[in-house]
Design a protein around this motif. Structure first.
Motif, PDB file in Angstrom:
ATOM      1  N   GLN B  52      19.885  18.693 106.713  1.00 27.31           N
ATOM      2  CA  GLN B  52      20.412  20.178 106.455  1.00 27.31           C
ATOM      3  C   GLN B  52      19.092  21.058 106.210  1.00 27.31           C
ATOM      4  O   GLN B  52      17.819  20.440 105.742  1.00 27.31           O
ATOM      5  CB  GLN B  52      21.069  20.058 105.056  1.00 27.31           C
ATOM      6  N   MET B  53      19.105  22.005 106.614  1.00 30.33           N
ATOM      7  CA  MET B  53      17.924  23.094 106.887  1.00 30.33           C
ATOM      8  C   MET B  53      17.535  23.518 105.495  1.00 30.33           C
ATOM      9  O   MET B  53      16.230  23.837 105.424  1.00 30.33           O
ATOM     10  CB  MET B  53      18.158  24.176 107.587  1.00 30.33           C
ATOM     11  N   LEU B  54      18.044  23.152 104.339  1.00 26.07           N
ATOM     12  CA  LEU B  54      17.526  23.477 103.123  1.00 26.07           C
ATOM     13  C   LEU B  54      17.364  22.281 102.160  1.00 26.07           C
ATOM     14  O   LEU B  54      17.050  22.297 101.042  1.00 26.07           O
ATOM     15  CB  LEU B  54      18.235  24.615 102.395  1.00 26.07           C
ATOM     16  N   CYS B  55      17.188  21.128 103.082  1.00 22.98           N
ATOM     17  CA  CYS B  55      17.028  19.864 102.278  1.00 22.98           C
ATOM     18  C   CYS B  55      15.579  19.618 102.193  1.00 22.98           C
ATOM     19  O   CYS B  55      15.032  19.487 103.431  1.00 22.98           O
ATOM     20  CB  CYS B  55      17.865  18.673 102.577  1.00 22.98           C
ATOM     21  N   HIS B  89      26.140  24.367  99.706  1.00 24.60           N
ATOM     22  CA  HIS B  89      25.353  25.921 100.199  1.00 24.60           C
ATOM     23  C   HIS B  89      25.813  26.125 101.611  1.00 24.60           C
ATOM     24  O   HIS B  89      24.977  26.474 102.440  1.00 24.60           O
ATOM     25  CB  HIS B  89      23.648  25.771 100.045  1.00 24.60           C
ATOM     26  N   HIS B  90      27.078  25.966 101.812  1.00 19.91           N
ATOM     27  CA  HIS B  90      27.794  26.360 103.288  1.00 19.91           C
ATOM     28  C   HIS B  90      27.533  27.876 103.756  1.00 19.91           C
ATOM     29  O   HIS B  90      26.787  28.124 104.699  1.00 19.91           O
ATOM     30  CB  HIS B  90      29.239  26.308 103.444  1.00 19.91           C
TER      31      HIS B  90
ATOM     32  N   ALA D 100      20.056  29.410  97.215  1.00 19.65           N
ATOM     33  CA  ALA D 100      20.162  28.076  97.474  1.00 19.65           C
ATOM     34  C   ALA D 100      18.788  27.418  97.911  1.00 19.65           C
ATOM     35  O   ALA D 100      18.500  26.380  97.208  1.00 19.65           O
ATOM     36  CB  ALA D 100      20.919  27.877  98.650  1.00 19.65           C
ATOM     37  N   PHE D 101      17.767  28.124  98.792  1.00 18.15           N
ATOM     38  CA  PHE D 101      16.505  27.717  98.800  1.00 18.15           C
ATOM     39  C   PHE D 101      15.815  27.436  97.523  1.00 18.15           C
ATOM     40  O   PHE D 101      15.228  26.252  97.331  1.00 18.15           O
ATOM     41  CB  PHE D 101      15.518  28.680  99.424  1.00 18.15           C
ATOM     42  N   LEU D 102      15.746  28.325  96.342  1.00 16.38           N
ATOM     43  CA  LEU D 102      15.095  28.156  95.348  1.00 16.38           C
ATOM     44  C   LEU D 102      15.706  27.049  94.393  1.00 16.38           C
ATOM     45  O   LEU D 102      14.892  26.397  93.842  1.00 16.38           O
ATOM     46  CB  LEU D 102      15.347  29.755  94.381  1.00 16.38           C
TER      47      LEU D 102
END
Lengths: 200, 200, 200, 200
Positions: B52-55, B89-90, D100-102
């Motif tokens: 996932q790009m935010l993992c 976080h879709h 989501a990033f934070l």
């Protein structure tokens, strides 16, 4: 009477070499109960690494990487051998210093002191293998052929891949390929183990 | 009609798995001109990684490592495929965001968006592969058998070694072993691609 | 006759210490043309680090960090001094070995060999500073007060911050605070340099 | 009516700047209960960092470093503020994605979304601070003067040292120097906060 390149090149996938690997000449061993000979390691994939205990690249990368290979892959049939090839600062890197180094850095794989030469700074095995310096890493396949020889920092992913390929080779096939090898290497002397002498 | 485990277990060295790898279901592809199917990659060793790009672990380790495998080993016969398995976080990780991510991180290997489910947060392929989370890495051999499946951080030396072993396997031999495989997987449906359903 | 803690504690921001720093006793110097005394460095912020050339944590972190401080902050008024405090493997870490080490690792800041003791493994300055082991780092302010003493790995951000705070202190103010200091330390002997003797 | 450089340059040690730092313009805040103004942080040393959540250098170095400063130095009087200055891939880096990033990166310091401009890709504060890109780091002293402004990767040792020096400055002294500052900045508008307008 010396080995022909052909016997090693054969039909096996080549990494960047295909010559009979020479025996090392070692003055003293650490982390092994008895002296080791390359010949006795036939059937295993051998990672032979040359280092000096005061070479920064050896201490920070090459020696820890060799130790990791030993710990992770010994059970799979990889034999890791260190060779302390002192070619400078000889007074600072004698066997007593090496022993302290191996103890402090928790090195558990066998390490041999490359036999010093009376009349030259470069020790005997280092000359025979024609190494450019330290760290140097060599991979020797199950049949005793030198398959890779690399000076400087080694990429972990690449090293893992090379080891995986060599481990996958059938020892029996290597051995049968190696029969001619064995015959041709009859009477093989230390000098006969230097097929790379003819280079350059 | 589903594949038996036996066809994959066969006599090949097993890493930690031996089941027929299922096809993925992808909603949209990046870095490839046409949709890719696992079946079309028979003969190659496939590294399939779910991310996932935010993992954080994906961004710092898994995705860069997959990209390195692609750049270093594609010529040797390794196909690297990324699968964007968004399960949280879709709204933040849609295809537009993914495209920006792939651009900024200079990712050049093919990446597919795992097909979202209308009624569940976990996307379709992620469910089918029964992944525990991201990053997850799977290795599929030349014959289409899933040979390794690992959640979390992967050791580079180990990954290189696994790839080297799988690359060394004879595709022809795998194929002949796989003949029954091919026959049995006739009419293979999405469900038939889930031999691991029987577990636990 | 010994310094009182009060002279150093004063009203200056304290990091974790406030005692007069003792002089070192050095058998041999490297990277300096003449012997150095702590007293001659008054007005500078002194980073004194104790290390051993075969201590892994020293080689991988502490010594390179000290060298970086020297290269980046010498112009701002930081004096970096290494102290080779050999307390084990004495035969392996003599001055000849140290010289080779400093050469190979490109260490350019002054390094002194802590004076060995005839009857004990721990050298003289290491005993005086009551160090727990290597690596150890001490920060001494412009007035000669020991302000920080830390064993083990040091966080770079923290170290930078401590140095910035000590550099920002007015040497003149420290000196005036230090007037009593100077007077009281008249005839200061090696013993007088050990204000920490009274501890624990 | 704009601040003169002189008020900030004064006699304080300068790092690489000495101008009144402008207020930011923020559309939405995270990790803070109420909007923050630079003016309310007088008396603290402010680390203001501009980043984008899809900027690789920000994610791997700048954002984690800012978070570490927050965790290690908040108690000493450092206020860390992140500014999400999106100047590309706007659709991928909206507030929902940032949140989501934070969350995923466990960022706990306050972060503001730089006010987007209707007619330009570069947001308002980024224009006002004349930033070259992301990551950018600014240090603002206790009196509100911009003392350092750096684009790209920051050395930890240097950053620690700068923070230590600014922390050591007497807020009262800065304030008295800043008296003219306060008077002249009466009725200070957004434009008046851009003393760097005159550059280049």
């Amino acid at each position: 009477m010396t080995m022909s390149l052909a016997a090693c090149a054969s039909d096996m996938p080549v990494i960047n070499k295909a010559v009979i690997a020479s025996e090392w000449t070692v003055a003293q061993w650490f982390n092994t109960e008895r002296p080791l000979r390359l010949e006795d390691l036939r059937g295993k994939v051998v990672l032979l690494h040359a280092f000096q205990m005061l070479c920064p690249g050896c201490v920070s990368h090459a020696v820890p990487l060799a130790e990791r290979v030993h710990r992770q892959f010994a059970d799979l049939g990889v034999a890791v051998i260190g060779l302390h090839t002192v070619f400078e600062h000889h007074a600072a890197m004698g066997p007593v210093a090496l022993e302290a180094f191996l103890h402090e850095y928790r090195i558990t794989h066998p390490v041999g002191v490359d036999q010093p030469m009376a009349d030259a700074p470069i020790p005997q095995s280092m000359q025979r293998y024609r190494l450019r310096g330290t760290p140097s890493l060599m991979l020797i396949d199950r049949a005793g052929c030198l398959r890779l020889d690399k000076f400087g920092r080694v990429d972990e992913l690449e090293l893992g891949m090379w080891l995986g390929r060599l481990l996958a080779e059938d020892p029996a096939r290597s051995m049968s390929t190696g029969q001619g090898m064995a015959r041709e290497s009859d009477g093989c002397t230390a000098e006969a183990c230097m097929p790379r002498e003819g280079r350059g």
